[in-house]
Design an enzyme around this catalytic site. Sequence first.
Site, short mmCIF file in Angstrom:
data_model
loop_
_atom_site.label_atom_id
_atom_site.label_comp_id
_atom_site.label_asym_id
_atom_site.label_seq_id
_atom_site.Cartn_x
_atom_site.Cartn_y
_atom_site.Cartn_z
N GLU A 124 0.82 -1.20 0.00
CA GLU A 124 0.00 0.00 0.00
C GLU A 124 0.85 1.25 0.00
OE1 GLU A 124 -4.10 -0.77 2.17
OE2 GLU A 124 -2.40 -1.83 3.02
N CYS A 137 3.43 8.45 0.82
CA CYS A 137 3.96 7.56 1.86
C CYS A 137 4.16 6.19 1.23
CB CYS A 137 2.97 7.51 3.03
SG CYS A 137 3.50 6.36 4.31
N CYS A 144 6.31 -6.47 7.95
CA CYS A 144 7.40 -5.89 8.74
C CYS A 144 7.79 -6.86 9.86
CB CYS A 144 6.96 -4.55 9.33
SG CYS A 144 8.27 -3.76 10.29
N CYS A 148 6.29 -3.58 16.76
CA CYS A 148 5.79 -2.44 17.54
C CYS A 148 4.34 -2.71 17.95
CB CYS A 148 5.87 -1.17 16.72
SG CYS A 148 7.54 -0.82 16.14
N CYS A 151 1.19 -0.92 16.24
CA CYS A 151 1.15 -0.87 14.78
C CYS A 151 0.56 -2.16 14.21
CB CYS A 151 2.56 -0.66 14.24
SG CYS A 151 2.65 -0.78 12.45
N GLY A 195 6.84 -1.68 6.72
CA GLY A 195 8.23 -2.14 6.76
C GLY A 195 9.17 -1.23 7.51
N GLU A 196 10.32 -1.78 7.87
CA GLU A 196 11.40 -1.03 8.51
C GLU A 196 12.46 -0.78 7.42
OE1 GLU A 196 12.79 0.56 11.47
OE2 GLU A 196 14.16 0.79 9.80
N SER A 227 11.86 6.93 7.96
CA SER A 227 11.55 6.79 9.38
C SER A 227 11.93 5.39 9.86
CB SER A 227 10.05 7.04 9.59
OG SER A 227 9.75 6.91 10.96
N SER A 250 11.30 6.84 15.11
CA SER A 250 10.03 6.55 15.76
C SER A 250 10.34 6.25 17.23
CB SER A 250 9.39 5.33 15.07
OG SER A 250 8.11 5.12 15.53
N LEU A 251 10.18 7.23 18.09
CA LEU A 251 10.67 7.16 19.47
C LEU A 251 9.65 6.50 20.41
CD1 LEU A 251 12.99 7.96 21.40
CD2 LEU A 251 11.80 10.14 21.76
N ASN A 252 8.54 7.18 20.61
CA ASN A 252 7.36 6.59 21.28
C ASN A 252 7.51 6.20 22.74
OD1 ASN A 252 6.23 6.69 18.65
ND2 ASN A 252 7.20 4.76 18.18
N ASN A 326 -4.09 6.22 16.32
CA ASN A 326 -5.29 5.85 15.56
C ASN A 326 -5.60 4.41 15.92
OD1 ASN A 326 -5.57 8.31 14.02
ND2 ASN A 326 -3.68 7.68 13.01
N CYS A 368 -2.17 6.89 10.01
CA CYS A 368 -1.03 6.19 10.60
C CYS A 368 -1.49 4.99 11.41
CB CYS A 368 -0.26 7.13 11.51
SG CYS A 368 0.55 8.45 10.64
S1 SF4 Z 1 5.83 0.93 13.36
FE1 SF4 Z 1 7.13 0.61 11.52
S2 SF4 Z 1 8.79 -0.68 12.29
FE2 SF4 Z 1 7.15 -0.83 13.82
S3 SF4 Z 1 5.95 -2.65 13.21
FE3 SF4 Z 1 5.00 -0.85 12.24
S4 SF4 Z 1 5.91 -0.73 10.17
FE4 SF4 Z 1 7.23 -2.06 11.41
#
Ligand code: SF4
Length: 387
Positions: A124, A137, A144, A148, A151, A195-196, A227, A250-252, A326, A368
Site C-alpha cells: 500500500e 507515503c 514488517c 511495535c 502498529c 516495513g522497517e 523513518s 520513531s521514538l514513542n 489511531n 497512521c
Molecule cells: S511501526 Fe514501523 S517498524 Fe514498527 S511494526 Fe510498524 S511498520 Fe514495522
Amino acid sequence: MFSNWENPCSCRPVNASSGRSAKLKTMAQSPPETLVGMDLTQIRDLVGETGGPSEPAFRARQIYQAIYRSQARSFEEISSLPAKLRDQLASRHDLGLPEIERVYDSSDGSRRYLLRLVDGRTVETVLMPEGERDTICISTQVGCPVDCKFCMTAFLGLERNLTAGEIVGQVLEVSGHNRLRRDGGRLNIVMMGQGEPLLNFENVVKATRILLDPKGFGLSPRRITLSTSGIVPKIEQLGCEEARPKLAISLNASTQRQREEIMPIARKYPLADLMAACKAYPLRPWEKLTFEYVLLKGVNDTDADARRVAKLLARLNAKVNLIALNPGPEIPFETPTAERVASFQAIMRRSTPCFIRKPRGLDIFAACGQLKRSVVGQASSPVGYES
Ligand code: SF4
C-alpha cells in the site's frame, strides 16, 4: 532472541509466544530485477547485451531519463529509441511498474493505493495532498519484522523486502496516476509505509539514489524522509551515504523500560545507544532530526513523559511530531484526549519544536497505523506505518 534483526531474510518474531509474532511468514525470494530500479550502469550493460556493442553509450541515458524523468510507462513510449532496440528490449524485459489493484479515496483528499507487484503480492502507498504540498507515503517491505505494539503492520510479520524497483515504482505509479508536479518542492516522499526501511538497507539506498539523481527522478534530499524504529548500526551506516533521505526516529517512549514494552526492538538497540547514534548523526546544514511520538493513553502521554523526552532531545537539533494513536482492531491501546496531547506538546515546546500531526485518510483506513490491505478475493491483512 534478537539475533536476526539485521538480516530480515531469516527474521524471527521478537516474542515467540505472541499471537502477532506467530503470524510471521517466511521470507520469499526477491523477484528478478526489472528496468525500473536499475541504475545507469545496469541499463548500460542491458543495452549492450540487448542491442550489441555497436549501440551508442547515450542510449542508456535515454532509457534512464525516459523511465525516471519522463515517467514512460512502456517501451513504446520511449520514442527517442530506434524501433528495433525498443522491440528487442520489450521482447526480453519488463519495465516492472506495479499495477494499481484498488484505489480508495478519502473525503479529506487522501488516496490509498493497493499496488500489485510482479509476484502477485500487494503493498500500500498513500498519497496525501495538502495545500501546496503532495506527500507520498511508500512501503519498503511487504509486512514488517519489527513488532511495535501500536502498529497493525506487525500482525503481518515480514513477507519479503521490496526491491529498489518496487520502492521507486510506487513513486512513479502514484505520481504518474495523479500527474503530480515535482517542481518547487511540491512533492515529498516519506518512507513510513509498511516495513522497517533500514532492514532493507541496500534496496532503500539504491532507490533513494535514483529518486535524488538530478538525471533520475530529480527530487531534492530535503523532500525525502526515512523513518526508522531505531536500527542503530544502520543509522550509523546511513549517515555515511552521500545520497540519503532525511532521518526520522520513531521514538514513542521516554524510558528504556517503556520503550521495550511498546517497541521490543529496544531490547536489541537500547534507548541510550539510539540517542548516542542520533547525537553522532552527521546532519547537513539545513537538516533537523525528526522524532515521531505516537501518544498512547495512560502509557507514554503524561507530563512526566514529556519532560523526559524533552531532556532526551535537549542537545539535539531536532523537532518532534506527535501522533495521537489511531486505534485499530487488536491494538491494546487507547487514544489520549486532545487536552492531553496539547499538554504534552506545550511541555515539549519549551525546548524543542513540536507539532501535532493530524490524521489523514481515517475514513479509508489510511491514517497512521490504520492501513488495512483488503481487496475482493484476498484475505484482509492489516498494515500500518510509522516506522
Ligand atoms: S511501526 Fe514501523 S517498524 Fe514498527 S511494526 Fe510498524 S511498520 Fe514495522
